[in-house]
Design a protein around this motif. Sequence first.
Motif, mmCIF file in Angstrom:
data_model
loop_
_atom_site.group_PDB
_atom_site.id
_atom_site.type_symbol
_atom_site.label_atom_id
_atom_site.label_comp_id
_atom_site.label_asym_id
_atom_site.label_seq_id
_atom_site.Cartn_x
_atom_site.Cartn_y
_atom_site.Cartn_z
ATOM 1 N N LYS B 92 0.839 -1.208 0.000
ATOM 2 C CA LYS B 92 0.000 0.000 0.000
ATOM 3 C C LYS B 92 0.875 1.259 0.000
ATOM 4 N N GLY B 93 0.514 2.232 -0.796
ATOM 5 C CA GLY B 93 1.252 3.491 -0.820
ATOM 6 C C GLY B 93 2.230 3.546 -1.981
ATOM 7 N N VAL B 94 2.736 2.374 -2.354
ATOM 8 C CA VAL B 94 3.679 2.297 -3.473
ATOM 9 C C VAL B 94 3.053 2.866 -4.742
ATOM 10 N N HIS B 95 1.750 2.622 -4.907
ATOM 11 C CA HIS B 95 1.097 2.982 -6.157
ATOM 12 C C HIS B 95 0.431 4.354 -6.147
ATOM 13 N N ALA B 96 0.518 5.051 -5.017
ATOM 14 C CA ALA B 96 -0.237 6.308 -4.881
ATOM 15 C C ALA B 96 0.152 7.323 -5.957
ATOM 16 N N GLN B 97 1.446 7.437 -6.215
ATOM 17 C CA GLN B 97 1.887 8.428 -7.200
ATOM 18 C C GLN B 97 1.389 8.080 -8.605
ATOM 19 N N GLN B 98 1.585 6.821 -9.029
ATOM 20 C CA GLN B 98 1.159 6.431 -10.378
ATOM 21 C C GLN B 98 -0.356 6.579 -10.539
ATOM 22 N N LEU B 99 -1.115 6.120 -9.549
ATOM 23 C CA LEU B 99 -2.569 6.224 -9.663
ATOM 24 C C LEU B 99 -3.010 7.679 -9.717
ATOM 25 N N THR B 100 -2.335 8.517 -8.946
ATOM 26 C CA THR B 100 -2.673 9.938 -8.954
ATOM 27 C C THR B 100 -2.355 10.556 -10.321
ATOM 28 N N GLU B 101 -1.224 10.180 -10.897
ATOM 29 C CA GLU B 101 -0.888 10.700 -12.224
ATOM 30 C C GLU B 101 -1.935 10.266 -13.255
ATOM 31 N N PHE B 102 -2.354 9.006 -13.192
ATOM 32 C CA PHE B 102 -3.390 8.543 -14.125
ATOM 33 C C PHE B 102 -4.707 9.271 -13.882
ATOM 34 N N LEU B 103 -5.042 9.463 -12.616
ATOM 35 C CA LEU B 103 -6.299 10.156 -12.318
ATOM 36 C C LEU B 103 -6.326 11.527 -12.990
ATOM 37 N N PHE B 104 -5.224 12.276 -12.890
ATOM 38 C CA PHE B 104 -5.212 13.602 -13.513
ATOM 39 C C PHE B 104 -5.038 13.518 -15.029
ATOM 40 N N ALA B 105 -4.390 12.466 -15.509
ATOM 41 C CA ALA B 105 -4.359 12.240 -16.968
ATOM 42 C C ALA B 105 -5.792 12.085 -17.474
ATOM 43 N N TYR B 106 -6.616 11.315 -16.763
ATOM 44 C CA TYR B 106 -8.014 11.091 -17.156
ATOM 45 C C TYR B 106 -8.811 12.406 -17.083
ATOM 46 N N ILE B 107 -8.721 13.056 -15.932
ATOM 47 C CA ILE B 107 -9.521 14.277 -15.721
ATOM 48 C C ILE B 107 -9.163 15.343 -16.771
ATOM 49 N N LEU B 108 -7.870 15.538 -16.993
ATOM 50 C CA LEU B 108 -7.449 16.579 -17.934
ATOM 51 C C LEU B 108 -7.699 16.156 -19.378
ATOM 52 N N ASP B 109 -7.621 14.862 -19.660
ATOM 53 C CA ASP B 109 -7.980 14.362 -20.999
ATOM 54 C C ASP B 109 -9.417 14.767 -21.325
ATOM 55 N N ASP B 110 -10.270 14.655 -20.318
ATOM 56 C CA ASP B 110 -11.681 15.022 -20.499
ATOM 57 C C ASP B 110 -11.864 16.544 -20.509
ATOM 58 N N TYR B 111 -11.422 17.217 -19.477
ATOM 59 C CA TYR B 111 -11.683 18.657 -19.356
ATOM 60 C C TYR B 111 -10.985 19.474 -20.448
ATOM 61 N N LYS B 112 -9.798 19.074 -20.860
ATOM 62 C CA LYS B 112 -9.080 19.819 -21.898
ATOM 63 C C LYS B 112 -9.396 19.277 -23.298
ATOM 64 N N GLU B 113 -10.335 18.320 -23.387
ATOM 65 C CA GLU B 113 -10.846 17.844 -24.692
ATOM 66 C C GLU B 113 -9.724 17.333 -25.598
ATOM 67 N N MET B 114 -8.831 16.543 -25.007
ATOM 68 C CA MET B 114 -7.654 16.070 -25.739
ATOM 69 C C MET B 114 -8.017 15.129 -26.890
#
Lengths: 316, 316
Positions: B92-114
């Motif tokens: 636990k905790g090892v993946h926090a950074q990668q998951l967080t990066e993906f979460l913002f990749a997803y959110i910004l992919d949507d909001y910035k209409e990539m």
Amino acid sequence: MRVVSLMRLGDQEQRLQETFPNVDFEFYKHPSYLPESSLKEMDILMTYHKEVDASFIDKAKNLKWLMWFATGVNTLPFDALRKRNIQVTNAKGVHAQQLTEFLFAYILDDYKEMKETYEEQLSKIYNHKRTTASIAGETILFLGTGVIPKRAAQIAQVFGMKTLGLNTNGHAVEGFDETYPLSERTGIYAKANIVVNVLPETEETTFLLQKSDFDKMNTRTLFINIGRGTVVKENVLVQALKEKNIRKAYLDVYENEPLTDESGLYELDNVVMTSHITGNAQYNKTKATDIFINNLQSVLNNEGLIENVVDLNKGY
Amino acid sequence: MRVVSLMRLGDQEQRLQETFPNVDFEFYKHPSYLPESSLKEMDILMTYHKEVDASFIDKAKNLKWLMWFATGVNTLPFDALRKRNIQVTNAKGVHAQQLTEFLFAYILDDYKEMKETYEEQLSKIYNHKRTTASIAGETILFLGTGVIPKRAAQIAQVFGMKTLGLNTNGHAVEGFDETYPLSERTGIYAKANIVVNVLPETEETTFLLQKSDFDKMNTRTLFINIGRGTVVKENVLVQALKEKNIRKAYLDVYENEPLTDESGLYELDNVVMTSHITGNAQYNKTKATDIFINNLQSVLNNEGLIENVVDLNKGY
């Protein structure tokens, strides 16, 4: 006092009238609707139109202050404005959030391989083995350390990135782990895997980046341009990408805008392009009006312009 | 003391041997290579394989501690482990950074209409009028307030978002502007435009999200699942997306994994899918080994396990 706006401002128009009941506001949809009398008599101009050239300024005999409703003032007739001591303010800072969001949309699109995974989705492929690179620990180098790169660097640091910044003399700026003079940039490039141009367009920055710049970047470099397209000639950039001097580019601005479908950039497979949209936001007019109101209040109190005054000698 | 790893750990193997010269380490590429003798005699097991079931545990007569090299322990035979008092730790905790990066990749992919801008690029269309929504001021609701959502909430706040979190009893957690009990979730959904599942798989969270949950979300909702796919049945999610109860989903995990090409999710135009890859990172083995070393040092000092101990009654 007569204020002319060369654009309609929606509900901001009523806000301005109500905030300044003793000021005359005129709002026109486009410069072509502006009556000669208003042009002659206006004291203050709000605009972001290229039609505001030296001859326009000559005819605006009473003009004392020009509020530019965007950030980059490079199209303004600096000599004509300086000669008449017309002050210029801009909307700098308004776009920092949107540009920062786009910057991370670009970086994460690349690092999290969003285009590759979308191809898999469209082909109904479940590829559980894909392992993407993390941005934590990566070094990002900003050309420019103004309002926009400062905001972006703040986010980059929280993501665990190392932030480097280049500015005129290398002065320290909050949010940047290291800063260097722009003139030393070729010695700095190799430290970074991500290089972001956020410089304004000035005489000094036009075609600043030469082939020798891209030669000095490391071959893993992701180059991002959200500043001005004129920082590099299109053919120099196309060559660097074609010859893989750098790995990939995300571009929002171009040497020649609007970009035509004949641009060589469209033929490359290592470039992602948007259409000078990173500054577009629904709230821009509101935020720019905030700056205008703040300044006008100060002017009416005889305290002069206090926010976002453009230095016409520096060009930003 | 005999430590068995059911995976090869690259340069971490030498690190372990050198850190603990008096401990016997055995590394196998896969559970099928494990000799019966080692199975019987091992004291400590390092693995992330589903082959570790109740019968495996029964045969591992000496096993006292199982280090799970991933976060979600839901496939482990809890009853067999509890019966023998075998302790479990995870990564636990090892993946926090990668998951967080993906979460913002997803959110910004949507909001910035990539995806939309990429379509324009492929069609050589220069559309300067596109105005994208900003994530600043948006409210994001996390199902779960553990290590991963905490890291994600920290980034969200710096981006200017409002962060809400749901956990068992609604206790306050750093980084969340507001927290509520999971049981009250249907009254909270409407506050958020982004709903993110980061819950572990337990009896309580399996099929936790029902049609009634999606009915209560607002129709602008972006739903993101980077937790476990079993939090919602695929057909419930497909229906909610098809009927536009929510606007769009970004999914990395699924009720049935690996996902087959017959999944109804592939037929929707408002879902973006990745293949349970958000936790994959080159540095995972190193970081998980950090945790293991920390614990083993404590065990050898007779101070017991100190980090990432799994509560077998709670299941995380």
